[in-house]
Design an enzyme around this catalytic site. Sequence first.
Site, PDB file in Angstrom:
ATOM      1  N   SER A   1       0.894  -1.212  -0.042  1.00 31.73           N
ATOM      2  CA  SER A   1       0.060   0.032   0.068  1.00 31.73           C
ATOM      3  C   SER A   1       0.642   1.286  -0.017  1.00 31.73           C
ATOM      4  O   SER A   1       1.276   1.633  -1.000  1.00 31.73           O
ATOM      5  CB  SER A   1      -0.896   0.034   1.064  1.00 31.73           C
ATOM      6  OG  SER A   1      -1.957   0.913   0.996  1.00 31.73           O
TER       7      SER A   1
ATOM      8  N   ASP B   1      10.082   5.806 -10.152  1.00 34.90           N
ATOM      9  CA  ASP B   1       9.739   6.432 -11.443  1.00 34.90           C
ATOM     10  C   ASP B   1      10.307   7.734 -11.692  1.00 34.90           C
ATOM     11  O   ASP B   1      10.920   8.409 -12.749  1.00 34.90           O
ATOM     12  CB  ASP B   1       8.285   6.667 -11.615  1.00 34.90           C
ATOM     13  CG  ASP B   1       7.581   5.500 -11.913  1.00 34.90           C
ATOM     14  OD1 ASP B   1       7.990   4.437 -11.832  1.00 34.90           O
ATOM     15  OD2 ASP B   1       6.322   5.371 -11.810  1.00 34.90           O
TER      16      ASP B   1
ATOM     17  N   LYS C   1      -0.582  -4.254  -3.071  1.00 38.69           N
ATOM     18  CA  LYS C   1      -1.945  -3.798  -2.659  1.00 38.69           C
ATOM     19  C   LYS C   1      -2.172  -2.214  -3.260  1.00 38.69           C
ATOM     20  O   LYS C   1      -1.708  -1.277  -2.677  1.00 38.69           O
ATOM     21  CB  LYS C   1      -2.162  -3.833  -1.140  1.00 38.69           C
ATOM     22  CG  LYS C   1      -3.199  -3.827  -0.543  1.00 38.69           C
ATOM     23  CD  LYS C   1      -3.777  -2.383  -0.426  1.00 38.69           C
ATOM     24  CE  LYS C   1      -5.028  -2.223   0.520  1.00 38.69           C
ATOM     25  NZ  LYS C   1      -5.524  -0.909   0.633  1.00 38.69           N
TER      26      LYS C   1
END
Length: 439
Positions: free
Chosen positions: A306, A317, A331
């Site tokens: 999460s 990224d 998740k």
Amino acid sequence: MLHLSRLTSLALTIALVIGAPLAFAAQPAPAVAPAGTAATTKAPLPLEELRTFAEVMDRIKAAYVEPVDDKTLLENAIKGMLSNLDPHSAYLGPEDFAELQESTSGEFGGLGIEVGAEDGFIKVVSPIDDTPASKAGIQAGDFIVKINGQPTRGQSMTEAVDKMRGKIGQKITLTLVRDGGTPFDVTLARAIIQVKSVKAQLLESGYGYIRITQFQVKTGDEVSKALAKLRKDNGKKLNGIILDLRNNPGGVLQAAVEVVDHFITKGLIVYTKGRIANSELRFSATGKDESEAVPMVALINGGSASASEIVAGALQDQKRAVVMGTTSFGKGSVQTVLPLNNDRALKITTALYYTPNGRSIQAQGIVPDIEVRKAKITSEQDGEYFKEADLQGHLGNGNGGADKPTSSSGKAKAMPQDDDYQLAQALSLLKGLSITSGR
């Protein structure tokens, strides 16, 4: 035979319980969207399915071995409606709702295990640091097959969690299966779980280590303080930072965004996509890089879920950190808690998380840039070697140094990486990054 008036009354009851607008096939009515959501036309309630529901309810009341009242049947129906959507949606009674609020504040009672559901079993997502679960050796990926001798297969997460919570100091026995092996028992004592969200220290001169165990409301502020303390303890700018997100089950979304914001100056951090208007969110950096752009390694594993995946995905990224370890839990869904009357609430999945490059975390997780699996290193004893200084008549050191290196009078202080292969590899990589960046 069920009369339409009875069916209409039952439909009204259901709609009031779940907060749904009413619309019948004979008299279609537009749905009224709640504040902050996009207005959409709802399909009419299905009369045939409602007729079946009412018939089942009547049969249970008439034929079940023990009397069951309407309130119990309707509560169970709501629970079933939520639990069959996905593993993370649930109906929260007063106690469950209060416990959820406690867990995000950082103090609650229990064992210290974040759990999920898989194939009808209760699975450990992550043990929380410094809790009875972590001290007992429970690991991410373990299946809880029994609680106090009672099988968990088919139980909802809410039911399982209710059984694991209880009186402080009271013992509970979990039967676990690890990696498909033989079941084994672990007995733990329930305790007040006081989760310290952020831990930080210098591993070596110039190299800072920040461990986030769970994302709580104040985690962003705590990371900011940890960075300042590491700089102060080091006496100068750091050479590199390791951010440890292993076995971090997640937590508050805003806290994850604030943590990433401490490490980047610009760009997207995370965005969400869902069906309702207020589920479309985008979070970007505010321009305050408190880490001073030093080289960085982020550690993840299968227990990272999460919010910790949001942090790792954003740093990856944005090319801000090298992500190392093993693939995270996966998740990537957003749960919104919708309060109801009488201290109850719905916890319902409303959106999915996406990394800055548009990758969905859900059911895939974050794949590390460098895979390093958990391992144990056994040191071998060095053999005895003769050296130049042992030779009779050897020349002295040209700079006036001692013939033999001096040894420390005591044992070196044990550091976390000494028994942690993944952390040791992260530190080695960080040193290399520091060298290549000219620090």
